[in-house]
Design an enzyme around this catalytic site. Structure first.
Site, PDB file in Angstrom:
ATOM      1  N   SER A  48      33.267  55.834  66.359  1.00  0.00           N
ATOM      2  CA  SER A  48      33.955  54.667  65.819  1.00  0.00           C
ATOM      3  C   SER A  48      33.214  54.251  64.558  1.00  0.00           C
ATOM      4  O   SER A  48      31.978  54.212  64.537  1.00  0.00           O
ATOM      5  CB  SER A  48      33.995  53.531  66.834  1.00  0.00           C
ATOM      6  OG  SER A  48      34.890  52.529  66.367  1.00  0.00           O
ATOM      7  N   GLU A  49      33.972  53.937  63.486  1.00  0.00           N
ATOM      8  CA  GLU A  49      33.337  53.834  62.173  1.00  0.00           C
ATOM      9  C   GLU A  49      32.414  52.626  62.018  1.00  0.00           C
ATOM     10  O   GLU A  49      31.645  52.555  61.078  1.00  0.00           O
ATOM     11  CB  GLU A  49      34.384  53.880  61.048  1.00  0.00           C
ATOM     12  CG  GLU A  49      35.497  52.881  61.136  1.00  0.00           C
ATOM     13  CD  GLU A  49      36.719  53.407  61.881  1.00  0.00           C
ATOM     14  OE1 GLU A  49      36.548  54.110  62.885  1.00  0.00           O
ATOM     15  OE2 GLU A  49      37.848  53.067  61.465  1.00  0.00           O
ATOM     16  N   ASN A  50      32.478  51.663  62.960  1.00  0.00           N
ATOM     17  CA  ASN A  50      31.517  50.561  62.874  1.00  0.00           C
ATOM     18  C   ASN A  50      30.133  50.953  63.404  1.00  0.00           C
ATOM     19  O   ASN A  50      29.221  50.123  63.378  1.00  0.00           O
ATOM     20  CB  ASN A  50      32.049  49.318  63.595  1.00  0.00           C
ATOM     21  CG  ASN A  50      32.300  49.546  65.062  1.00  0.00           C
ATOM     22  OD1 ASN A  50      32.739  50.627  65.458  1.00  0.00           O
ATOM     23  ND2 ASN A  50      32.011  48.555  65.869  1.00  0.00           N
ATOM     24  N   SER A  90      27.412  56.049  59.459  1.00  0.00           N
ATOM     25  CA  SER A  90      28.699  56.277  60.106  1.00  0.00           C
ATOM     26  C   SER A  90      29.651  57.031  59.178  1.00  0.00           C
ATOM     27  O   SER A  90      30.340  57.962  59.599  1.00  0.00           O
ATOM     28  CB  SER A  90      29.317  54.943  60.516  1.00  0.00           C
ATOM     29  OG  SER A  90      30.410  55.158  61.367  1.00  0.00           O
TER      30      SER A  90
END
Lengths: 219, 230
Positions: A48-50, A90
């Site tokens: 997940s990009e966070n 990320s």
């Protein structure tokens, strides 16, 4: 007995896109719901990009960790062995080609695999978030979307009229009606939802669909 | 030798931020957003700020307090879809908004913190986002020049620190915090738990103290830091 509705069947079919060993990012909305159709213990790493590699299921009510969300803001759990990292790391994972697959939502997908999913000028201008880098850099981009929009207009079109997220990035489209591959000569209908008429799919698609020889498999 | 003590009262830390300052703020949604520092910034009221943050929080939270108070002139961000006020103010020309793709925003901040001037990437090539950007060819590949993004101040939220400002973040509250901590002239960290120096193992430090100027202790966490009920 068939208990799944059209959306559930689409998600279940899309889940088969995910192979053992992959690193996968699932976009906000329909794509994140694909995890509900992965078997328990399936060997995959969800990014997940966070800042998580190893996203697990949604946190149960009352058990959410205030510091642990996915990029869509949902409270999630980590799988055993998960890692946390900052936003630069990320997106280093994304841009350097470490993602085997991303599954994204769409406003429009073109016959060339162009994707528009982040802005409708004059109506919806929230900023792209991480969509551009995911669409441009994942090794494979699949779209999960309803076949038509709320007004019944085709979302699969000859050319996108909305601003592009990325050009020629999509290789497969999962809808509530069909599975479609993007090839150099255009779009190929490869599966249809049970009980759906091929002519209905053709009428709801804004560009030419190549049909397979013989009977079309169903999902 | 002993490491310097950088702890300070919140009002003194924020008092350094004047009209027209550029301020980076950590957080991705609620996790990692320094709500107490933002609230103090609203209380002290400097105007005409440039705010640099991944998102604009949600209506009624964080950056939205600054927007509501009319303190923001410009927002540099990747996504403001959860804040209707930010979108309305942008559409009505009350604030300027500059969007970067999320990872490009992060990298622009990272390279500023690393003391370099920018980087070249093919992200956005062939889309509207490439408009106005300088193309550069390296080794036969063409990309866009993305300039480093630096700021006067960074407001950081950390789970733990020592009095020297060695910071530790929790889970996805890390996000942009370590990046902005490195990219500002002056970095202020609000911290849930401050420990004596020596109580954070050197291998466990996420942001080393030399990047941090002020450490502000949070005596308690207001409800806004909690799980968002939807």
């Amino acid at each position: 007995m068939e208990l799944l509705n059209a959306k559930e069947r689409m998600l279940r079919r899309a889940a088969q896109e995910i192979e053992v060993g992959m690193i996968v990012n699932l976009g906000i909305g329909l794509p994140t719901q694909v995890t509900n159709y992965l078997p328990d213990g399936f060997a995959v790493c969800l990014h997940s990009e966070n800042g998580i590699a190893g996203v697990g299921y949604l946190a149960a009510n009352g058990l959410a960790d205030r510091n642990l969300i996915d990029a869509g803001g949902a409270y999630v759990t980590p799988v055993k062995g998960a890692a946390y990292f900052d936003s630069a790391v990320s997106f280093a994972i994304v841009r350097s080609g470490r993602l085997d697959l991303t599954m994204l939502g769409a406003f429009q997908v073109s016959a060339k695999g162009d994707l528009a999913n982040w802005m409708i000028p004059g109506f919806f201008t929230p900023g792209a978030g991480g969509a551009i880098e995911l669409a441009q850099k994942a090794r494979k981009v699949a779209v999960i979307t309803t076949h038509t929009d709320k007004k019944g207009c085709p979302k699969i079109v000859q050319d996108c009229t909305l601003p592009l997220t990325a050009a020629a990035c999509v290789s497969r489209i999962y809808t509530d009606l069909a599975v479609i591959d993007v090839a150099p000569d255009g779009l190929h209908l490869i599966e249809i939802a049970k009980g759906v008429d091929v002519d209905d799919i053709i009428n709801k698609t804004g560009t030419r669909l190549h049909l397979p020889n013989g009977e079309i498999p169903t999902f | 030798m002993t490491l310097p003590d950088k702890t300070i009262a919140i009002r003194h830390a924020i008092a350094k931020i004047g009209d027209g300052a550029s301020v980076m703020i950590g957080g991705f949604g609620v996790p990692g957003t320094p709500f107490c520092l933002i609230k103090e910034l609203v209380r002290q009221g400097p105007k005409n700020l440039t705010i640099i943050k991944n998102d604009a929080n949600e209506t009624g939270m964080g950056v939205d307090w600054l927007l509501e108070a009319g303190q923001v002139a410009k927002l540099i961000t990747s996504h403001i879809g959860l804040n209707g006020r930010a979108i309305k103010m942008m559409n009505e020309g009350e604030i300027k908004v500059e969007f970067s793709p999320q990872g490009i925003l992060a990298e622009r901040i990272r390279v500023a913190g690393a003391g370099t001037m920018g980087f070249v990437t093919d992200i956005g090539m062939g889309t509207d986002l490439a408009r106005g950007k300088t193309e550069i060819t390296i080794g036969g590949k063409t990309g866009l020049l993305e300039p480093a993004l630096q700021a006067d101040f960074a407001l950081v939220h950390a789970a733990k620190s020592d009095s020297f400002g060695n910071l530790v973040y929790a889970a996805t509250a890390r996000n942009f915090n370590p990046l902005i901590a490195m990219a500002a002239d002056f970095t202020i960290a609000e911290v849930e738990t401050i420990l004596p120096v020596g109580h954070i193992p050197p291998d466990a430090v996420h942001t080393p103290g030399p990047f941090v100027d002020h450490v502000v202790a949070l005596p308690s966490l207001p409800e806004v830091y909690g799980v968002v009920k939807r």
